[in-house]
Enzyme design. Structure first.
Site, PDB file in Angstrom:
ATOM      1  N   VAL A  42      -6.563  -3.988 -18.190  1.00 50.74           N
ATOM      2  CA  VAL A  42      -6.724  -4.928 -17.206  1.00 50.74           C
ATOM      3  C   VAL A  42      -7.724  -5.958 -18.228  1.00 50.74           C
ATOM      4  CG1 VAL A  42      -7.682  -5.986 -15.265  1.00 50.74           C
ATOM      5  CG2 VAL A  42      -6.489  -3.514 -15.451  1.00 50.74           C
TER       6      VAL A  42
ATOM      7  N   LYS B  88     -12.259   0.057  -7.610  1.00 43.96           N
ATOM      8  CA  LYS B  88     -12.576   0.776  -6.933  1.00 43.96           C
ATOM      9  C   LYS B  88     -13.150   1.635  -6.219  1.00 43.96           C
ATOM     10  CE  LYS B  88      -8.248   2.951  -8.316  1.00 43.96           C
ATOM     11  NZ  LYS B  88      -7.784   1.654  -9.484  1.00 43.96           N
TER      12      LYS B  88
ATOM     13  N   GLU C 125     -11.636  -8.410  -6.091  1.00 48.73           N
ATOM     14  CA  GLU C 125     -10.374  -8.548  -5.117  1.00 48.73           C
ATOM     15  C   GLU C 125      -8.938  -8.141  -6.045  1.00 48.73           C
ATOM     16  OE1 GLU C 125      -8.744 -11.030  -3.082  1.00 48.73           O
ATOM     17  OE2 GLU C 125      -7.682  -9.621  -2.665  1.00 48.73           O
TER      18      GLU C 125
ATOM     19  N   VAL D 150      -9.053  -3.803  -4.612  1.00 53.09           N
ATOM     20  CA  VAL D 150      -7.602  -2.873  -3.861  1.00 53.09           C
ATOM     21  C   VAL D 150      -6.134  -3.614  -3.945  1.00 53.09           C
ATOM     22  CG1 VAL D 150      -7.012  -2.762  -0.971  1.00 53.09           C
ATOM     23  CG2 VAL D 150      -9.140  -2.020  -2.296  1.00 53.09           C
TER      24      VAL D 150
ATOM     25  N   GLY E   8       4.673   5.857 -17.552  1.00 51.20           N
ATOM     26  CA  GLY E   8       3.655   5.083 -17.240  1.00 51.20           C
ATOM     27  C   GLY E   8       2.942   4.714 -15.530  1.00 51.20           C
TER      28      GLY E   8
ATOM     29  N   LYS F  27      -9.961   2.779  -1.450  1.00 48.42           N
ATOM     30  CA  LYS F  27      -9.072   1.530  -1.623  1.00 48.42           C
ATOM     31  C   LYS F  27      -9.133   1.015   0.339  1.00 48.42           C
ATOM     32  CE  LYS F  27      -6.523   1.077  -5.187  1.00 48.42           C
ATOM     33  NZ  LYS F  27      -4.815   1.261  -5.723  1.00 48.42           N
TER      34      LYS F  27
END
Lengths: 444, 444
Positions: free
Chosen positions: B35, B118, B142, B145, B200, B218
Site C-alpha cells: 500500500v 482495519k 477510508e 474497508v 497473490g 470491516k
C-alpha cells in the site's frame, strides 16, 4: 419543525466563533411536489433544522403532511430567496426558466442553495458555480444525478486521487425499466412505455426520458466533475430508445449482450472528450448488464482504483430526498462549525471540453439487416465491409420473416471508426439484395 | 517530491488566516510495502504534498521507486511520529501491536493520521477517535474497508439523512475468489486456496481471510458508523469458509442460490444489533450474488434511499492507495482552508452495542444430510422439524453417494429462530436413519 426563527437563530452565522449545534439552521424550500414532500418527511424528524417558508404552486391543494403549518406556505417563490431569515434554500421545483433566476437571486442574497435540478446544473452550472464562488456560498446537487445513490461526493472526494478514465452509467430508470421488460417479457416499445407510465416511472410526455435528454444532463454533470471541463450540452450526442425493438433485444441476448441506454464519457485522444448518450449492447458479464428495471448504476474506471460501480434507485420521493438532505446536513454542519464552503463540492473547470464528434468515435457495432434469402448475401456483406476496413467478428442469419419472405442477418464488427462503418453501411444498403437496414447499435 | 520542508511550510498551520495552496503539506509515512508503494506512486504526481520521512522495515531492501531519495528513509518509525516538521502521518505498516502506540504518539504530537489498518480501527477505534477528538486532529480510514471503493465517506455523509436498516457486504476478496472458482470450476476448498495463494490473493497463512476475521473487522467498522455504537469484536460471531464444500455450492446453485461469505449487520428488536460474519446462501437475483472473484461489494438498506450497493476491487496496491490518498486530500484541503476537522469522519458512538447472540437470530436455513436411502426419511425429517416449529420451504433428495450407499437430502426452511433450528437438528441427527449432518448454512 415549523418554528419562527428567533433572534439568536438570525444572529448565528458562518463566522460564529463558538459553534452551537442547538441553534437551528433556518431553511426555505421552493417546491413541495414529490421530492419536496420527501425532504419535508425526512426533516420532520429533526429539531436542528427549521423550515421558515415553503413555496408551492397552489395554496389550495390539500396536503397530508403531519405538522405542516399552512402559514408557512407561500405561492411567492421570490419571497423565499429574499427573506433575510433564511440561510439555506432548497430548490426542488424543477425546470430551468423559473428556477434559474431564483437561484441567482438566492446567491445574491448570500444564501446557500441545494438543488436536485439536473437540467439547471447541466445547462447553467458554470454560471451558477461561478456566482456561488464569488458570493462564498455553497451550491450542492447530489440529488441531480441518480437520486440517493451517492455519486457526486464520492466522485469528487473519494476518487480524488484518481485520473478518471471512463464513466458509463445507466442514468435513467424509466428507460431501463422499459428495456428490461422488453427483454424479459418480450414486450414491444409501446407496451413497455404504457406499463412504465402506469407504474408512474414515465411522465405523460416521456420525451426527456425516452429521448435520452435526462441521461444526457446527468452524464454531462458527471463528466464536468470527472474531467474538470464545462460541457456544452449542444455538443453532446444524444439518441434515445424509441427505435429499439424487441427483436433487436432478443437477438442481442442470444449473442450474449443486453441492450441498455448508457451515458458514456471518456478521455479520447489529443485531449478530446468522448461524451454521448445512446443505446448500447453490453456484454452479459459486465456489471452494468445486471442492472434491471428502474434501477440506476454508474460504473467508473479510475487509474488507481480500477473499476468501481454505484447502484440503487435513481428516482423517487424518498431516494431523491435522501440526497437533498445529505447535502443539507453537509452544509449545516459546516455552517455550525464556521468552516469555509466545502471546496470539493464546487465544480472547478478549466474551460469548455473539446468534444469528439460521434462520427469520429470508435466502436464495435451490432447491425441487423433484412435481406432476400439467397446464398450470396453474406458474401456481399463481407465484401462491402472489407472494402471499408470493417472487420467482422461474427455474422449470423436468423431465419425468414414470414410476412415478407426476407431473412434477418445480424453481424457484429470489431472496433472501428464510426465514419468507416457509415460508409460500409451505405454500400450495403445500396445493394438490391438488401431490403432494409433494421438496426445499427454500438457495443460498449 | 522529496523536499526539505522550509520554514514557511512549518509555519503553515490549520489556523492560518490566508490559505495558500502553493505551500506544500509535509507528510510522514510508516510502511513502504504494497500500500505504501501505491501511495508513493500516486503522490509522486503532485507538488503540493511532500514526504519528509518514510519509515521502512529494512533500509537495505532494493526499491525501484522513481525519485525516492534514500536519505528520506528511516528504520525508526518513532522518528516519524515525533518529528515536528511532519503534519500528517500515513500509517500503512499494518498490524496492531506496533501501529497502535505510534498512532497514539502521533496524536499526542498534534499530527493527523491516515490509516488503512482495519484491525487497528476495529479493535482500538474507540480509544483512537476519542484521542484524536481531544487533540483536535483527524483520524481517517477510508482504505480500511473495501480498499478504494468509496464506502466510509458515502455511508457517513451521503447517506446521513437515512436510518440505516441493514448492511450486507462481500468484504473479503480472497474468499470471494475461492467461492467463485469453487462454483464455476467445481474446485474443492484446497484447490481454490492454492490458486488464491498462487494469484497473490491469499497470504501464506490465510487464517484471517478464510476464517472470516478480516471481514469481521470491516463489518464492525461499518456497523460502528451506521449504527453509532462501539462494537466489541469479542461478541461478533465469525465463521469462515473452511467447511464449505463444492458439493454444497453446486446444490445451492441448483436451488437458485450462490454461496457467499457475508459480513452482516442490522438493527434487531429492542435496540439490539445483529452483527456477524459467515457463509450464506444468496438468491441469484440479489445484487450481491453477481459479485465474482476478488471483487468486493457493500449493499446497504436505508429507510429513505432504499437499497444501494457499492462495488469494486477490495484490495491491492493501487485501489487501497486510492482510498488513502483521498483521505489525505480531504485532510490537506481542510488544512489549507483552516477548516475544523471534518466532523463527519469521526466515528461518533453512544457506547457499546448490545449485540444479539447468534443463537437468538432468525434465519432461513439450508441443510444437507446424508441418510440411508429409505422411503421414511423425508417423513422423519418433516416430523422432527414440525415438532420444533421448523416450517419447510422445500425438501429434495439428491441421488445416492456411490461410496457409501447413502443419499443426500437437502431441505430449506422458512425463517425461524436459530435455537429452534438447533433443537430440530439434534432430533434429526439422533435418528439412526441419518448417517451424517453434511452442512447447515443460513440464507440471506
Amino acid at each position: 419543525m415549523l418554528d419562527t426563527p428567533n433572534s439568536s437563530t438570525l444572529a448565528h452565522t458562518a463566522t460564529s466563533d463558538s459553534p452551537d449545534f442547538s441553534v437551528p439552521i433556518v431553511l426555505g424550500m421552493i417546491g413541495l411536489g414529490t421530492v419536496g414532500t420527501g425532504v419535508y418527511k425526512i426533516l420532520s424528524r429533526r429539531t436542528d433544522l427549521v423550515f421558515h417558508q415553503i413555496a408551492v404552486r397552489s395554496l389550495k391543494k390539500e396536503r397530508d403532511l403531519p405538522g405542516l403549518d399552512s402559514e408557512r406556505l407561500t405561492d411567492n417563490a421570490k419571497s423565499i430567496v429574499s427573506d433575510p431569515a433564511i440561510q439555506v434554500v432548497i430548490e426542488v421545483m424543477g425546470g430551468v426558466d423559473e428556477a434559474r433566476p431564483l437561484v441567482i437571486e438566492a446567491f445574491k442574497n448570500g444564501k446557500h442553495v441545494i438543488t436536485a435540478n439536473k437540467e439547471l446544473i447541466a445547462k447553467h452550472g458554470a454560471e451558477l458555480f461561478d456566482l456561488a464562488k464569488a458570493r462564498n456560498v455553497r451550491l450542492m446537487f447530489e440529488g441531480a444525478v441518480a437520486a440517493g445513490i451517492p455519486i457526486i461526493m464520492p466522485l469528487k472526494l473519494s476518487l480524488a486521487a484518481n485520473n478518471i478514465l471512463e464513466i458509463a452509467g445507466i442514468l435513467n430508470g424509466t428507460t431501463n425499466y422499459m428495456l428490461t421488460q422488453m427483454a424479459e417479457e418480450n414486450w414491444n416499445y409501446e407496451e413497455a412505455l404504457l406499463q412504465a407510465q402506469k407504474k408512474g416511472f414515465a411522465e405523460a410526455d416521456p420525451t426527456s426520458d425516452v429521448g435520452g435528454h435526462d441521461a444526457a444532463y446527468k452524464i454531462s454533470i458527471l463528466a464536468s466533475i470527472a474531467f474538470k471541463k464545462r460541457i456544452d450540452m449542444k455538443h453532446v450526442y444524444c439518441k434515445g430508445i424509441t427505435s429499439v425493438t424487441a427483436t433487436d433485444i432478443q437477438l442481442a441476448e442470444s449473442l450474449g449482450y443486453t441492450i441498455k441506454l448508457i451515458g458514456l464519457c471518456r478521455q479520447a485522444e489529443a485531449g478530446q472528450l468522448d461524451i454521448r448518450v445512446h443505446p448500447v449492447l453490453v456484454e452479459h458479464d459486465h456489471p452494468l448488464a445486471s442492472i434491471k428495471n428502474e434501477n440506476n448504476a454508474i460504473w467508473i474506471k479510475g487509474d488507481a482504483v480500477g473499476d468501481v460501480m454505484f447502484y440503487g434507485k435513481g428516482a423517487g420521493e424518498m431516494p431523491t430526498a435522501s440526497a437533498v438532505c445529505a447535502d443539507l446536513l453537509a452544509v449545516t454542519t459546516d455552517l455550525h462549525k464556521g468552516n469555509d464552503p466545502i471546496p470539493s463540492m464546487e465544480i472547478e473547470t478549466t474551460g469548455f471540453a473539446n468534444i469528439l464528434p460521434v462520427t469520429e468515435t470508435k466502436n464495435k457495432y451490432f447491425v441487423r439487416l433484412h435481406t432476400a434469402d439467397h446464398p450470396g448475401v453474406i458474401g456481399l456483406i463481407g465484401t462491402a465491409c472489407g472494402e471499408f476496413g470493417v472487420s467482422l467478428e461474427s455474422i449470423v442469419q436468423h431465419g425468414i420473416h414470414e410476412e415478407d419472405g426476407t431473412a434477418s442477418i445480424v453481424f457484429i464488427t470489431h472496433e472501428l471508426a464510426e465514419k468507416q462503418m457509415l460508409k460500409a453501411l451505405d454500400k450495403i444498403k445500396a445493394d438490391p439484395a438488401i431490403q432494409k437496414l433494421g438496426c445499427v447499435l454500438r457495443i460498449l
